[in-house]
Design a protein around this motif. Structure first.
Motif, PDB file in Angstrom:
ATOM      1  N   ILE A   1       0.867  -1.171   0.000  1.00  0.00           N
ATOM      2  CA  ILE A   1       0.000   0.000   0.000  1.00  0.00           C
ATOM      3  C   ILE A   1       0.907   1.224   0.000  1.00  0.00           C
ATOM      4  O   ILE A   1       1.740   1.386   0.885  1.00  0.00           O
TER       5      ILE A   1
ATOM      6  N   ARG B   1      -6.884  -5.757  -7.257  1.00  0.00           N
ATOM      7  CA  ARG B   1      -5.973  -4.805  -6.618  1.00  0.00           C
ATOM      8  C   ARG B   1      -6.734  -3.658  -5.953  1.00  0.00           C
ATOM      9  O   ARG B   1      -6.395  -3.229  -4.853  1.00  0.00           O
TER      10      ARG B   1
ATOM     11  N   ASP C   1      -6.724  -3.015  -1.972  1.00  0.00           N
ATOM     12  CA  ASP C   1      -6.246  -1.705  -1.554  1.00  0.00           C
ATOM     13  C   ASP C   1      -7.291  -0.992  -0.684  1.00  0.00           C
ATOM     14  O   ASP C   1      -6.967  -0.437   0.373  1.00  0.00           O
TER      15      ASP C   1
END
Length: 163
Positions: free
Chosen positions: A58, A149, A153
């Motif tokens: 991240i 993703r 995230d």
């Protein structure tokens, strides 16, 4: 994802105490991991079967979360919230994660449905047969990887930054 050492994995966890962090069992086969094919790294420890551990990059840094699987089985076969896989090669279970910081210490948690063995990266990268004439299977795969993703995230940021 970039390759991570056992110490980098252990130090990345944001929603555990120092004592819990030191007791996390890191997988022994890290050298065999194909890091470039992963959108996050996840594992289960056989000694603590209700716990799951996931690490994702991240903002360019590894962030780790400890998840706890619910003991109550789901009544139906759910769909993974991260990879949205519909063929379900493995079980999907409900996990809760304690928020980081003061909110987590106060008992604030967030839940999600995730593949029990954290196989989302493999599921998203599978090349499905064409759905119709002219269907671009590679482009569909790329959209699934990007969606995975984004979901990962969003979840990690919610745990790390949420109040």
């Amino acid at each position: 994802m970039h390759a991570l050492s056992p110490s980098a994995l252990r130090s990345s966890f944001v929603n555990v105490s120092l004592r819990e962090r030191s007791s996390i069992v890191i997988p022994a086969d890290l050298d065999a991991t194909t890091w470039d094919r992963l959108d996050y790294f996840g594992w289960r420890d056989a000694k603590t079967p209700l716990l799951g551990f996931v690490v994702a990059e991240i903002d360019g840094s590894p962030v780790g979360l400890q998840l706890r699987q619910t003991e109550q089985p789901t009544r139906t076969r759910p769909q993974c919230s991260w990879c949205s896989d519909v063929t379900l090669p493995n079980d999907v279970v409900f996990f809760s994660a304690r928020r980081a910081g003061k909110a987590g210490r106060a008992g604030n948690t967030v839940g999600t449905l995730v593949c029990a063995r954290f196989e989302c990266s493999r599921n998203a990268r599978r090349l499905d047969p064409p759905a119709y004439l002219g269907h671009d299977a590679a482009a569909a795969r790329d959209r699934r990887v990007e969606a995975l993703r984004t979901h990962v995230d969003t979840f990690f940021r919610d745990i790390r930054d949420g109040a």
